[in-house]
Enzyme design. Structure first.
Site, PDB file in Angstrom:
ATOM      1  N   ARG A  77       0.853  -1.191   0.000  1.00  0.00           N
ATOM      2  CA  ARG A  77       0.000   0.000   0.000  1.00  0.00           C
ATOM      3  C   ARG A  77       0.891   1.244   0.000  1.00  0.00           C
ATOM      4  O   ARG A  77       1.705   1.423   0.911  1.00  0.00           O
ATOM      5  CB  ARG A  77      -0.899   0.010   1.248  1.00  0.00           C
ATOM      6  CG  ARG A  77      -1.745   1.248   1.331  1.00  0.00           C
ATOM      7  CD  ARG A  77      -2.746   1.225   2.484  1.00  0.00           C
ATOM      8  NE  ARG A  77      -3.549   2.425   2.399  1.00  0.00           N
ATOM      9  CZ  ARG A  77      -3.624   3.354   3.340  1.00  0.00           C
ATOM     10  NH1 ARG A  77      -3.002   3.228   4.482  1.00  0.00           N
ATOM     11  NH2 ARG A  77      -4.364   4.437   3.150  1.00  0.00           N
ATOM     12  N   HIS A 121      -3.157  11.019   0.566  1.00  0.00           N
ATOM     13  CA  HIS A 121      -2.632  10.825   1.928  1.00  0.00           C
ATOM     14  C   HIS A 121      -2.029  12.168   2.352  1.00  0.00           C
ATOM     15  O   HIS A 121      -0.832  12.289   2.559  1.00  0.00           O
ATOM     16  CB  HIS A 121      -1.612   9.677   1.945  1.00  0.00           C
ATOM     17  CG  HIS A 121      -1.337   9.118   3.313  1.00  0.00           C
ATOM     18  ND1 HIS A 121      -1.464   7.772   3.617  1.00  0.00           N
ATOM     19  CD2 HIS A 121      -0.928   9.704   4.448  1.00  0.00           C
ATOM     20  CE1 HIS A 121      -1.133   7.571   4.877  1.00  0.00           C
ATOM     21  NE2 HIS A 121      -0.804   8.719   5.409  1.00  0.00           N
ATOM     22  N   GLU A 166      -7.588   8.391   6.041  1.00  0.00           N
ATOM     23  CA  GLU A 166      -7.811   9.042   7.341  1.00  0.00           C
ATOM     24  C   GLU A 166      -8.345  10.470   7.185  1.00  0.00           C
ATOM     25  O   GLU A 166      -7.689  11.449   7.573  1.00  0.00           O
ATOM     26  CB  GLU A 166      -6.527   9.025   8.177  1.00  0.00           C
ATOM     27  CG  GLU A 166      -6.048   7.626   8.495  1.00  0.00           C
ATOM     28  CD  GLU A 166      -4.879   7.584   9.478  1.00  0.00           C
ATOM     29  OE1 GLU A 166      -4.379   8.644   9.876  1.00  0.00           O
ATOM     30  OE2 GLU A 166      -4.465   6.467   9.841  1.00  0.00           O
ATOM     31  N   ASN A 290      -7.807   1.729   9.446  1.00  0.00           N
ATOM     32  CA  ASN A 290      -6.530   2.017  10.099  1.00  0.00           C
ATOM     33  C   ASN A 290      -6.810   1.992  11.589  1.00  0.00           C
ATOM     34  O   ASN A 290      -7.661   2.749  12.079  1.00  0.00           O
ATOM     35  CB  ASN A 290      -6.002   3.395   9.697  1.00  0.00           C
ATOM     36  CG  ASN A 290      -5.647   3.475   8.217  1.00  0.00           C
ATOM     37  OD1 ASN A 290      -5.833   2.510   7.472  1.00  0.00           O
ATOM     38  ND2 ASN A 290      -5.154   4.615   7.793  1.00  0.00           N
ATOM     39  N   TYR A 292      -5.087   1.868  15.547  1.00  0.00           N
ATOM     40  CA  TYR A 292      -3.903   1.972  16.407  1.00  0.00           C
ATOM     41  C   TYR A 292      -4.213   1.812  17.888  1.00  0.00           C
ATOM     42  O   TYR A 292      -3.395   1.303  18.634  1.00  0.00           O
ATOM     43  CB  TYR A 292      -3.208   3.324  16.195  1.00  0.00           C
ATOM     44  CG  TYR A 292      -2.504   3.404  14.857  1.00  0.00           C
ATOM     45  CD1 TYR A 292      -1.216   2.920  14.702  1.00  0.00           C
ATOM     46  CD2 TYR A 292      -3.156   3.918  13.730  1.00  0.00           C
ATOM     47  CE1 TYR A 292      -0.577   2.953  13.473  1.00  0.00           C
ATOM     48  CE2 TYR A 292      -2.517   3.961  12.494  1.00  0.00           C
ATOM     49  CZ  TYR A 292      -1.222   3.480  12.373  1.00  0.00           C
ATOM     50  OH  TYR A 292      -0.591   3.506  11.152  1.00  0.00           O
ATOM     51  N   GLU A 365      -3.769   0.017   7.906  1.00  0.00           N
ATOM     52  CA  GLU A 365      -2.630   0.461   8.730  1.00  0.00           C
ATOM     53  C   GLU A 365      -2.791  -0.109  10.124  1.00  0.00           C
ATOM     54  O   GLU A 365      -3.882  -0.074  10.708  1.00  0.00           O
ATOM     55  CB  GLU A 365      -2.585   1.991   8.880  1.00  0.00           C
ATOM     56  CG  GLU A 365      -2.111   2.734   7.677  1.00  0.00           C
ATOM     57  CD  GLU A 365      -1.956   4.228   7.935  1.00  0.00           C
ATOM     58  OE1 GLU A 365      -1.681   4.629   9.093  1.00  0.00           O
ATOM     59  OE2 GLU A 365      -2.118   4.987   6.968  1.00  0.00           O
TER      60      GLU A 365
HETATM   61  O1  IFM Z   1       2.296   7.908   9.869  1.00  0.00           O
HETATM   62  C1  IFM Z   1       0.922   7.901  10.034  1.00  0.00           C
HETATM   63  C2  IFM Z   1       0.216   7.703   8.711  1.00  0.00           C
HETATM   64  O2  IFM Z   1       0.604   8.637   7.781  1.00  0.00           O
HETATM   65  C3  IFM Z   1      -1.265   7.810   8.904  1.00  0.00           C
HETATM   66  N1  IFM Z   1      -1.716   6.944   9.951  1.00  0.00           N
HETATM   67  C4  IFM Z   1      -1.018   6.943  11.206  1.00  0.00           C
HETATM   68  C5  IFM Z   1       0.478   6.803  10.967  1.00  0.00           C
HETATM   69  C6  IFM Z   1       1.230   6.845  12.307  1.00  0.00           C
HETATM   70  O3  IFM Z   1       0.999   8.052  12.944  1.00  0.00           O
END
Ligand code: IFM
Length: 458
Positions: A77, A121, A166, A290, A292, A365
């Site tokens: 990606r 992005h 995002e 994505n 985290y 992500e």
């Molecule tokens: O680096 C970023 C990415 O560009 C977008 N998502 C989160 C990642 C980590 O912060």
């Protein structure tokens, strides 16, 4: 018993983004983007770092493809830099810019790696920001034109396309808190920025699908599990608001063509005009998630957790919910200060499956950033990253067992790179990059991930 196994068709991959890795900021006709401008604004990016050189992927892409092949990646990606292929954000394509992506895609295909491009992005061409940026409706139309133009070039060899990455960050960090480019602090404009990212997605999908109906189109959204700190109704309301702005504000337009009613009520004081939302709900062929961390929030007075999207955070990106407090629960954190909670990923995936129409899902992500150091050429023994990715992959396997149509997983990130307001201080890569020499050295996590891919299981 859970085997944590994945089928041979599962897309094990890794992700990057153009501004974070390419460099070559002024080469071959690339125009300036809002991140070039933001990096040059004092006090916005740690140490005054920029993406001018980044990890020089523009010149080293062939070596990077070889690295991916050695790891056994099935998909890659990456994002296409709008200002590289259409320097003014409008008008004809820059042939040299388009050719770079043609060579990248051909190299990936030759190496047996599926290209998985994202069209936006965060690197808006500067002239479009000068014309008003994402808060202007016209930017959505410009985005669709750019999408169609590059899809026309690559659509014969790239099947799967992601429009926006995002949009929460692009809109609310970019235009409400000002922690990201273009650094504007205009909460009402930020809502319209988010709206035009969503409608721009819809217009782009419509245009690209008309060109090649057989290609497949989606978007990538950053979703969070959100929990109230206590059973107090004020905390429940804080969780509803943050879930509303982070998750439902994007999912409802994408799947249903309208914003959630409770969110529109929260936003009433901002004069938000949601007209034309329906176009965001083009049929989706896939959705990128994505993930985290989990947010734990409170509406009661108390101490707020440390801000994490920038070392300079002072203002809230939570339009309409500025008084919500983010609570540190004591869970272990990554080097970004983000709490590690893989149960949140399972929660997000099962919720998507339960509440929204079924579409193939990918984790576009997931990964962990740390302030790592290593002697030049030395391997980084990044056990914390391995543990993070393993835990989240187990959550993916569990989600699949529960019937969630999860078809792939992309580690963020393939390479150490430019981490936005944090400059080069935070490293997310499976592969270490020595920023002085650009030497690439796979970390322990890269070897481990290669084994996971080869075995198809954990
Ligand atoms: O680096 C970023 C990415 O560009 C977008 N998502 C989160 C990642 C980590 O912060």
């Amino acid at each position: 018993m859970t085997s944590f196994a994945f089928p041979p068709s599962f897309r094990f991959g890794a992700a990057t983004a153009a501004y974070q890795i390419e460099g070559a900021a002024a080469e071959d006709g690339r125009g300036p983007s809002i991140w070039d401008d933001f990096c040059r604004t004092p006090g916005k990016v740690l140490h005054g770092d920029t993406g001018d050189v980044a990890v020089d992927h523009y010149h080293r892409y062939a070596d990077d493809i070889a690295l991916m092949r050695d790891l056994g990646l099935r998909a890659y990606r990456f994002s296409i830099s709008w200002p590289r292929v259409q320097p003014a954000g409008t008008g004809p394509l820059n042939p040299a810019g388009a050719d770079f992506y043609r060579r990248l895609v051909d190299g990936l295909l030759e190496a047996g790696i599926e290209p998985w491009p994202t069209l936006y992005h965060w690197d808006l061409p500067s002239p479009l920001e000068k014309a008003g940026g994402w808060p202007e409706r016209d930017t959505a139309a410009r985005f669709a034109d750019y999408a169609a133009a590059i899809h026309d070039v690559l659509g014969d060899r790239v099947r799967n396309w992601t429009t926006i990455n995002e949009p929460w960050c692009a809109a609310f960090l970019g235009y409400a808190s000002g922690e990201h480019a273009p650094g504007r602090v205009e909460p009402a404009a930020a809502l319209h920025a988010a709206h035009h990212l969503l409608t721009g997605h819809g217009l782009a999908v419509r245009a690209m699908r008309a060109q090649r109906p057989g290609n497949r189109f989606g978007a990538a959204v950053n979703l969070y599990a959100v929990s109230p700190e206590t059973g107090d109704p004020a905390d429940a309301d804080a969780a509803r608001r943050v879930d509303g702005m982070q998750n439902r504000f994007f999912l409802d337009p994408l799947f249903r063509g309208r914003y959630p009613a409770d969110v529109l009520t929260d936003l009433a004081p901002y004069g938000f005009d949601p007209s034309g939302t329906e176009v965001a709900a083009q049929p989706l062929d896939h959705l990128g998630v994505n993930y985290y961390s989990r947010f734990t929030v409170s509406g009661l007075p108390g101490t707020a957790a440390q801000a994490v999207s920038s070392p300079y955070s002072t203002l809230s990106p939570w339009v309409g919910s500025e008084s919500v407090r983010f609570v540190a629960t004591g869970r272990p954190v990554t080097g970004m200060g983000w709490e590690i909670d893989e149960s949140g990923l399972l929660e997000v995936l099962t919720r998507l499956h339960r509440e929204y129409p079924a579409v193939p899902l990918h984790i576009t992500e997931n990964g962990a950033g740390y302030d790592e150091d290593a002697a030049p050429g030395a391997t980084v023994d990044d056990r914390e990253r391995i543990a993070y990715i393993a835990a989240h992959l187990r959550a993916c396997a569990r989600a699949r067992e529960r019937g969630v149509p999860l078809e792939g997983y992309f580690v963020w990130s393939l390479l150490d790179n430019f981490e936005w307001s944090w400059g080069y201080s935070k490293r997310f890569g499976l592969v270490r990059v020595d920023y002085a020499t650009q030497e690439r050295t796979p970390k322990a996590s890269a070897r481990w991930y290669a084994d996971v891919i080869a075995n198809g299981s954990l």
